[in-house]
Scaffold this active site. Structure first.
Site, mmCIF file in Angstrom:
data_model
loop_
_atom_site.group_PDB
_atom_site.id
_atom_site.type_symbol
_atom_site.label_atom_id
_atom_site.label_comp_id
_atom_site.label_asym_id
_atom_site.label_seq_id
_atom_site.Cartn_x
_atom_site.Cartn_y
_atom_site.Cartn_z
ATOM 1 N N SER A 17 -1.025 36.717 6.430
ATOM 2 C CA SER A 17 -0.497 35.550 6.963
ATOM 3 C C SER A 17 -1.547 34.517 7.485
ATOM 4 C CB SER A 17 0.400 35.515 7.931
ATOM 5 O OG SER A 17 1.057 34.326 8.229
ATOM 6 N N ARG A 55 -2.664 29.717 15.744
ATOM 7 C CA ARG A 55 -1.475 30.746 16.013
ATOM 8 C C ARG A 55 -0.213 29.774 16.221
ATOM 9 N NH1 ARG A 55 -0.128 35.425 16.853
ATOM 10 N NH2 ARG A 55 -2.070 36.138 16.273
ATOM 11 N N HIS A 67 0.700 29.733 12.708
ATOM 12 C CA HIS A 67 1.324 30.719 12.228
ATOM 13 C C HIS A 67 2.732 30.768 12.762
ATOM 14 C CE1 HIS A 67 2.086 35.217 12.687
ATOM 15 N NE2 HIS A 67 1.458 34.978 11.478
#
Length: 204
Positions: free
Chosen positions: A12, A40, A43
């Site tokens: 990912s 992050r 993500h």
């Protein structure tokens, strides 16, 4: 202690880095901690637009926060969903405390703002605050900055009423902060931003 990263997460991250490089090449120029927070958040949300929407402090602020987290500084969350998303650290969240409803009624504020007051009494100055749901909690923190004295505020509440304004107020306050300009945000995004800093303690 090394953090084990699952192969799916590795894949990912490889994808999001390629897509960030293609759509927002300036993201590659961010310093390490700022980039870790951005990645992050992307993500957690699958939203590349955070590369332009997220507002990061100087890298030195994030470095100070990582050091403070390593030293055990308290972390305060505005709601249970934010607290649940924060890994590797117990958080203070008083949203379900019956006392929060009492304080809210007495002071004429929302329960989220009252819960922040209760948590701050336990945390003391220098805590890290993670606001992902309630703009009123963020306004409470900004208006009471002298009382809260946070090390860092991750102010990323989501919504159509007060979210943009509370984050703008946070940026104008001069408090050390991570925020974003739009009404986007939310519990998962706010928790992810803090997790990016917590993971620096154990490596990736």
């Amino acid at each position: 202690m090394t953090r084990t990263v699952h192969p799916i997460e590795q894949e990912s991250y490889a994808i999001l880095r390629r897509e960030l490089a293609a759509s927002h090449p300036d993201a590659a120029a961010l310093p390490p901690l700022g980039r870790a927070v951005l990645e992050r958040v992307v993500h957690a949300s699958a939203d590349l637009d955070y590369a332009a929407d997220l507002v990061l402090p100087d890298e030195s602020v994030l470095e100070h926060t990582v050091a403070a987290l390593r030293a055990g500084v308290p972390v305060v969350a505005d709601v249970a969903m934010v607290a649940a998303g924060i890994t590797r650290r117990q958080t203070l969240c008083r949203i379900t405390d019956p006392g929060a409803a009492e304080v809210a009624a007495e002071a004429g504020i929302t329960r989220s703002a009252a819960a922040l007051r209760l948590a701050a009494e336990e945390a003391g100055p220098g805590a890290v605050y993670v606001i992902g749901c309630a703009p009123t909690a963020l306004f409470e923190l900004v208006d009471g900055a002298a009382r809260y004295r946070p090390s860092l505020v991750l102010g990323l509440p989501v919504g159509f009423v007060g979210a943009v304004e509370s984050k703008q107020a946070l940026r104008e306050s001069g408090l050390p902060a991570v925020s974003n300009r739009s009404g986007k945000g939310g519990s998962a995004v706010a928790a992810a931003a803090l997790n990016a800093l917590l993971y620096q303690e154990v490596g990736r």
